[in-house]
Write a protein that holds these residues in place. Structure first.
Motif, PDB file in Angstrom:
ATOM      1  N   ALA A  25       0.804  -1.217   0.000  1.00 50.10           N
ATOM      2  CA  ALA A  25       0.000   0.000   0.000  1.00 50.10           C
ATOM      3  C   ALA A  25       0.841   1.273   0.000  1.00 50.10           C
ATOM      4  CB  ALA A  25      -0.941   0.003   1.216  1.00 50.10           C
ATOM      5  N   THR A  26       2.001   1.218   0.668  1.00 53.50           N
ATOM      6  CA  THR A  26       2.825   2.419   0.804  1.00 53.50           C
ATOM      7  C   THR A  26       4.025   2.437  -0.138  1.00 53.50           C
ATOM      8  OG1 THR A  26       4.081   1.393   2.603  1.00 53.50           O
ATOM      9  CG2 THR A  26       2.181   2.766   3.226  1.00 53.50           C
ATOM     10  N   GLY A  27       4.333   1.301  -0.760  1.00 54.77           N
ATOM     11  CA  GLY A  27       5.495   1.228  -1.646  1.00 54.77           C
ATOM     12  C   GLY A  27       6.815   1.164  -0.901  1.00 54.77           C
ATOM     13  N   ILE A  28       6.764   0.757   0.355  1.00 49.10           N
ATOM     14  CA  ILE A  28       7.976   0.643   1.167  1.00 49.10           C
ATOM     15  C   ILE A  28       8.614  -0.724   0.915  1.00 49.10           C
ATOM     16  CG2 ILE A  28       8.794   0.470   3.556  1.00 49.10           C
ATOM     17  CD1 ILE A  28       6.676   2.558   4.252  1.00 49.10           C
ATOM     18  N   SER A  29       9.924  -0.740   0.762  1.00 46.56           N
ATOM     19  CA  SER A  29      10.632  -1.984   0.466  1.00 46.56           C
ATOM     20  C   SER A  29      10.777  -2.855   1.717  1.00 46.56           C
ATOM     21  CB  SER A  29      12.017  -1.691  -0.101  1.00 46.56           C
ATOM     22  OG  SER A  29      12.844  -1.133   0.905  1.00 46.56           O
ATOM     23  N   LYS A  30      11.049  -4.119   1.489  1.00 45.63           N
ATOM     24  CA  LYS A  30      11.272  -5.048   2.605  1.00 45.63           C
ATOM     25  C   LYS A  30      12.490  -4.637   3.416  1.00 45.63           C
ATOM     26  CE  LYS A  30      11.518  -9.823   4.014  1.00 45.63           C
ATOM     27  NZ  LYS A  30      11.704  -9.404   5.362  1.00 45.63           N
ATOM     28  N   SER A  31      13.531  -4.150   2.758  1.00 47.39           N
ATOM     29  CA  SER A  31      14.733  -3.739   3.499  1.00 47.39           C
ATOM     30  C   SER A  31      14.429  -2.558   4.426  1.00 47.39           C
ATOM     31  CB  SER A  31      15.883  -3.413   2.557  1.00 47.39           C
ATOM     32  OG  SER A  31      15.559  -2.327   1.726  1.00 47.39           O
TER      33      SER A  31
END
Length: 66
Positions: A25-31
């Motif tokens: 939803a936010t486009g935040i990466s796993k890292s």
């Protein structure tokens, strides 16, 4: 400096949202999510993206530890 993202994790639980859904939803990466899980700092751009998505303030997702 130490930060806790416990308020964010609680917000996700309250909204019945998984971390995977949150990342999508936010486009935040796993890292980045992993950094947050370890209490490491992330960019203000990421914080802004989260606050914009949830329509909340910074202190609703981050806690500064002394």
């Amino acid at each position: 400096m130490a930060f806790s993202y416990k308020p964010l994790w609680k917000l996700l639980i309250d909204r019945d949202m998984s971390k995977k859904q949150f990342m999508e939803a936010t486009g935040i990466s796993k890292s980045t999510l992993d950094k947050m899980g370890r209490g490491e700092t992330v960019s203000m751009r990421i914080i802004d993206r989260i606050c914009s998505y949830f329509h909340c303030n910074v202190d609703d997702i981050i806690q500064h530890l002394k």
